[in-house]
Design a protein around this motif. Structure first.
Motif, PDB file in Angstrom:
ATOM      1  N   PRO A 185       0.843  -1.201   0.000  1.00 57.45           N
ATOM      2  CA  PRO A 185       0.000   0.000   0.000  1.00 57.45           C
ATOM      3  C   PRO A 185       0.872   1.241   0.000  1.00 57.45           C
ATOM      4  N   PRO A 186       0.395   2.338  -0.533  1.00 57.29           N
ATOM      5  CA  PRO A 186       1.196   3.565  -0.568  1.00 57.29           C
ATOM      6  C   PRO A 186       1.634   3.979   0.821  1.00 57.29           C
ATOM      7  N   GLY A 187       2.937   4.270   0.927  1.00 61.94           N
ATOM      8  CA  GLY A 187       3.480   4.732   2.187  1.00 61.94           C
ATOM      9  C   GLY A 187       3.739   3.632   3.172  1.00 61.94           C
ATOM     10  N   GLY A 188       3.321   2.411   2.927  1.00 62.06           N
ATOM     11  CA  GLY A 188       3.541   1.311   3.850  1.00 62.06           C
ATOM     12  C   GLY A 188       4.860   0.634   3.575  1.00 62.06           C
ATOM     13  N   GLU A 189       5.243  -0.264   4.481  1.00 63.48           N
ATOM     14  CA  GLU A 189       6.470  -1.027   4.349  1.00 63.48           C
ATOM     15  C   GLU A 189       6.108  -2.495   4.248  1.00 63.48           C
ATOM     16  N   LEU A 190       6.800  -3.180   3.374  1.00 65.44           N
ATOM     17  CA  LEU A 190       6.581  -4.604   3.180  1.00 65.44           C
ATOM     18  C   LEU A 190       7.486  -5.381   4.113  1.00 65.44           C
ATOM     19  N   ALA A 191       6.940  -6.301   4.856  1.00 62.11           N
ATOM     20  CA  ALA A 191       7.752  -7.118   5.751  1.00 62.11           C
ATOM     21  C   ALA A 191       8.711  -7.953   4.925  1.00 62.11           C
ATOM     22  N   PRO A 192       9.958  -7.977   5.301  1.00 62.93           N
ATOM     23  CA  PRO A 192      10.954  -8.716   4.514  1.00 62.93           C
ATOM     24  C   PRO A 192      10.619 -10.192   4.484  1.00 62.93           C
ATOM     25  N   GLY A 193      10.759 -10.778   3.268  1.00 66.22           N
ATOM     26  CA  GLY A 193      10.492 -12.192   3.123  1.00 66.22           C
ATOM     27  C   GLY A 193      11.712 -13.037   3.429  1.00 66.22           C
ATOM     28  N   GLY A 194      12.937 -12.462   3.381  1.00 66.59           N
ATOM     29  CA  GLY A 194      14.149 -13.201   3.646  1.00 66.59           C
ATOM     30  C   GLY A 194      14.663 -12.896   5.036  1.00 66.59           C
ATOM     31  N   PRO A 195      15.955 -13.139   5.277  1.00 66.65           N
ATOM     32  CA  PRO A 195      16.523 -12.845   6.604  1.00 66.65           C
ATOM     33  C   PRO A 195      16.536 -11.349   6.873  1.00 66.65           C
ATOM     34  N   SER A 196      16.371 -11.012   8.144  1.00 66.77           N
ATOM     35  CA  SER A 196      16.397  -9.598   8.517  1.00 66.77           C
ATOM     36  C   SER A 196      17.808  -9.047   8.643  1.00 66.77           C
ATOM     37  N   TRP A 197      18.809  -9.944   8.575  1.00 66.41           N
ATOM     38  CA  TRP A 197      20.194  -9.506   8.641  1.00 66.41           C
ATOM     39  C   TRP A 197      21.084 -10.592   8.030  1.00 66.41           C
ATOM     40  N   GLU A 198      22.252 -10.160   7.641  1.00 66.92           N
ATOM     41  CA  GLU A 198      23.308 -11.067   7.186  1.00 66.92           C
ATOM     42  C   GLU A 198      24.616 -10.639   7.821  1.00 66.92           C
ATOM     43  N   GLY A 199      25.491 -11.611   8.083  1.00 68.14           N
ATOM     44  CA  GLY A 199      26.760 -11.299   8.732  1.00 68.14           C
ATOM     45  C   GLY A 199      27.900 -12.109   8.153  1.00 68.14           C
ATOM     46  N   TRP A 200      29.089 -11.504   8.202  1.00 66.90           N
ATOM     47  CA  TRP A 200      30.298 -12.140   7.696  1.00 66.90           C
ATOM     48  C   TRP A 200      31.444 -11.885   8.677  1.00 66.90           C
ATOM     49  N   ALA A 201      32.298 -12.878   8.823  1.00 69.34           N
ATOM     50  CA  ALA A 201      33.527 -12.738   9.617  1.00 69.34           C
ATOM     51  C   ALA A 201      34.698 -12.996   8.679  1.00 69.34           C
ATOM     52  N   GLU A 202      35.487 -11.962   8.423  1.00 67.22           N
ATOM     53  CA  GLU A 202      36.586 -12.045   7.465  1.00 67.22           C
ATOM     54  C   GLU A 202      37.919 -11.969   8.201  1.00 67.22           C
ATOM     55  N   PRO A 203      38.662 -13.088   8.289  1.00 72.89           N
ATOM     56  CA  PRO A 203      39.981 -13.047   8.928  1.00 72.89           C
ATOM     57  C   PRO A 203      40.947 -12.193   8.117  1.00 72.89           C
TER      58      PRO A 203
END
Length: 810
Positions: A160-178
């Motif tokens: 809907p106009p002005g609304g936000e769509l709930a994310p269908g995938g993960p709400s976050w992603e993370g990486w650990a880079e040595p």
């Protein structure tokens, strides 16, 4: 019939779904304006529903009677219908029974009916083929990520106009880079099992990407990286925890231990004056750089004569230690080879220490070693005096007056022992020392002049003799190529023999000045005898007499290369009978070792050429380098043929075995040459591998023959010391086949290839170099290397995909 009715009813629906899937997988929706996307989605949805309804209305279930009728219509006389009929009149007499028997016989010939949905009539524009092609293109070139973007774009139109769509995938992603120097792969935090402890090297970067609001990251492992609220990050400096959303990661930060380095035994001085220093270094993540630091040891110097004055300040010598270009650097065994003969501290006491640094610049130093800095030694009295004056001038320019007086003394009455040209140069040096105070440039120029004068005196015209021998060889080679007469070739051959004799005599005289030296070719472990030199010249003479000029030309070039690096070892080969001596075998092993290394280089180049062909899609076609590789393969095959003719021990079991192996290697090289000319790189590499294996077997047989001869000499109790020298003369080639050691170090790399031995040497800490290679251990090492490379994100996607396929297969 079921397929026919399904295809007839639902081919429009399947075509629409295939086109829709292709649009999503190929990300074609990105080219549709956002305003038109909603209308397009609605139209596609209506079309799909309409096609499904249309197909459902047209689809009819297949009945048994229809099946029987469909088969019956394909048979003559419709026997299935006849078998179910009843006689209307006359009863079921013999005639009726005969009719049924005939129909039953026809019915037994029934076969499956080929389906025919008649789609070409129902779809005259071949829309179903368009959908099929689009589906195939999507399966080949499409991807999951593109489909996700297309679905997200469609979903965004329903918000809907002005609304936000709930994310269908993960709400976050993370990486650990040595850190890059640890060579560890990046860890995807979302893929970690719940509750698993995260172990990271110190200094690792942990980053997150947040999708939407309401997700926060809390941590106590180190300082934050950046200030973007949607992309928080931190540097892992201590153990702790990270909490994000409903996940918690317990982090264990691994400390980065400092490296360690230690020197081997005292540095060794080669016959040519080079310093050879062994070392070992290790680090938990890999050594990045290492160097040797050499400083003057004033406490160990005899402060007399020219060294009595205080030395001029001079910085310590820093030499970079050789490091592996690729591979594991956690444990390194290496060898520094450096010529410091011209340094002012040559042959003086010094302190030598080694330093190593890791990826975060942690330093480690070895205990200082007090030693004499190796350098060239001079035995001709005047040459030794000039080198001493040179050392004194480089020690301090205050020694200029003393050096001038010594120069006057050593050049007094020069007739008979000092060349006139050299005498004039030395007198010019005296004038420079007397006229004014020396500048640094004048001092360095004068030191260089004294060095060159000492070299001329010490060699006694050796370089001129070498030049005369090379000139004679070039003239003979040119005469052979131009088809000169037999008399002219013989005259040039006699000239070459005379120049060679003069050169070897001068080398022998030089050897008398330093009885403690071993006069060898290339390496201390490779000796050439006077008998072997004569044997090669006799072989060249024989080939020319038989008219085999091409083979004589090849052997002549080998002879010239050998003589350029020759130093004579007197007395070797005398009294050994039939030319079968340790020096002869050592020379044969050395030449075979050189040919083996050249074959390995050719195989490596063929592999790289095949990789380029694969990347360019030209597999099976001759490349630009194929001709050059084939020519080099031919030259190597001809050289191996010459070595086969000079192989010692003919008539013995091991000698004949070595000969057969070299014949096999020659045939394999011939097939490899033809494969290279045809552009068959895979076949060429296979034949080259066969040649390498045959050459190794031949060298092993030759080494076994030498062991047997040495055992016989030991039983007679004669020349025990010379037998030990003979073992050293064979060096890495014989010992490598049995023990895999040269001066205590492995002579083979993980793929079983022999190391050259000239210059700096690097040996990895977990190398497979014990002669006979353990296939299981080699496979484990190669698999570990593939895993390490597959985790490096800086490599291209194509290369990492290739490595992943290797891991899946093995």
């Amino acid at each position: 019939m079921l397929w026919e009715r399904l295809a007839t009813a639902f081919w429009p629906l399947v075509t629409l779904l295939a086109l829709l899937f292709a649009c999503l997988a190929l990300d074609l929706l990105a080219f549709v304006p956002a305003r038109a996307l909603l209308w397009l989605a609605a139209g596609v949805l209506v079309a799909v529903i309409a096609a499904a309804i249309w197909g459902g209305l047209r689809f009819r279930r297949v009945r048994r009677a229809e099946v029987v009728d469909r088969v019956d219509r394909t048979l003559p006389g419709r026997p299935l219908t006849a078998l179910s009929d009843r006689a209307a009149i006359g009863g079921e007499g013999a005639l009726w029974q005969a009719h049924l028997a005939q129909m039953q016989k026809v019915a037994l010939t029934a076969q499956a009916v080929r389906p025919d949905a008649q789609l070409s009539r129902r779809d005259p524009f071949a829309l179903r083929l368009v959908g099929l092609v689009a589906l195939a293109m999507a399966m080949i070139f499409g991807g999951v990520s593109e489909m996700g973007r297309g679905v997200s774009a469609l979903a965004s139109t329903a918000s809907p106009p002005g609304g936000e769509l709930a994310p269908g995938g993960p709400s976050w992603e993370g990486w650990a880079e040595p850190p890059a120097y640890t060579r560890r792969p990046t860890i995807y935090l979302n893929a970690l099992p719940e509750g698993e402890r995260l172990e990271l090297p110190k200094g690792s970067a942990v980053t997150f990407r947040l999708y939407g609001s309401g997700t926060e990251v809390t941590q106590d492992i180190g300082a934050a990286l950046g200030d973007d609220p949607l992309a928080p990050g931190m540097r892992a400096e201590k153990s702790g925890r990270i909490e994000i959303g409903d996940r918690r990661f317990d982090v264990n930060v691994l400390p980065d231990l400092p490296p360690a380095i230690r020197a081997g035994s005292q540095p060794v001085r080669r016959a040519d004056g080079r310093m050879v220093q062994d070392y070992q270094a290790e680090d938990d993540h890999g050594v990045v750089t290492a160097k040797a630091v050499i400083d003057l040891d004033l406490t160990g110097i005899d402060r007399r004569f020219g060294l009595a004055v205080e030395p001029e300040p001079r910085e310590a010598v820093e030499l970079l230690l050789p490091m592996p270009r690729n591979g594991d650097r956690k444990q390194i065994k290496g060898q520094l080879v450096q010529d410091l003969s011209r340094h002012p501290w040559a042959n003086l006491p010094v302190k030598l220490s080694l330093q190593a640094a890791d990826g975060i610049e942690q330093m480690a130093s070895s205990d200082p070693m007090q030693t004499i800095l190796p350098g060239r030694r001079f035995f001709q009295p005047l040459a030794a005096s000039l080198i001493e004056m040179r050392r004194d001038l480089l020690w301090s320019r205050e020694n200029a007056g003393r050096s001038s007086a010594i120069l006057r003394a050593v050049t007094w009455q020069p007739e008979g022992f000092v060349d006139q040209r050299l005498y004039r140069e030395l007198q010019g040096a005296v004038q420079i020392l007397d006229n004014n105070e020396l500048t640094e440039k004048q001092r360095d120029d004068l030191a260089e002049a004294l060095w060159q004068a000492a070299i001329q005196l010490e060699d006694g015209g050796l370089s001129d003799a070498l030049a005369r021998m090379q000139q004679a060889q070039q003239k003979l080679s040119e005469a052979i190529r131009n088809g000169a007469s037999q008399d002219e070739i013989q005259r040039l051959m006699d000239e070459l023999k005379e120049a060679t004799d003069a050169y070897t005599r001068m080398l022998a005289e030089q050897g008398k000045r330093d009885p403690g030296e071993r006069f060898t070719r290339d390496q201390p472990s490779q000796t050439i005898t006077g008998d072997q030199i004569q044997q090669m010249m006799d072989e060249i003479q024989r080939l020319m007499n038989e008219g085999r000029m091409a083979e004589a030309q090849v052997l002549l070039e080998q002879f010239n290369r050998m003589m350029e690096n020759l130093q004579i070892r007197q007395g070797q080969g005398q009294g050994q009978g039939e030319g079968f001596g340790e020096g002869q075998q050592g020379g044969a092993m050395n030449r075979l070792s050189d040919s083996l290394r050249e074959q390995q280089r050719l195989s490596d180049e063929a592999f790289r050429d095949m990789q380029e062909q694969f990347s360019q899609g030209q597999i099976g076609q001759p490349s630009e380098n194929s001709g050059d590789l084939a020519d080099r393969q031919r030259q190597l095959r001809e050289e191996l043929g010459q070595q086969r003719g000079l192989l010692p021990g003919q008539g013995s079991e091991d000698g004949d075995s070595a000969g057969r192996q070299l014949d096999e290697a020659g045939r394999a090289m011939e097939h490899a040459e033809q494969a290279l000319r045809d552009g068959d790189m895979s076949g060429a590499m296979q034949r080259q591998a066969d040649a390498i294996q045959s050459m190794r077997e031949g060298m092993r047989a030759l080494g076994s023959m030498m062991d047997q001869r040495q055992g016989e000499a030991g039983e007679d109790g004669e020349q025990a010391t010379e037998s030990q020298d003979g073992q050293r003369a064979l060096g890495g080639q014989r010992n490598g086949s049995q023990q895999g050691q040269r001066n205590g170090e492995p002579t083979f790399d993980p793929l079983g290839r022999e190391r050259g031995g000239n210059g700096d040497v690097i040996v990895g800490g977990d190398r497979i170099g014990e002669g006979e290679i353990d296939p299981a251990r080699r496979a484990r090492d190669l698999l570990d290397e593939i895993r390490r490379r597959s985790g490096q994100r800086d490599r291209s996607e194509e290369e990492r995909g290739y490595l992943d396929r290797l891991l899946d297969r093995f």
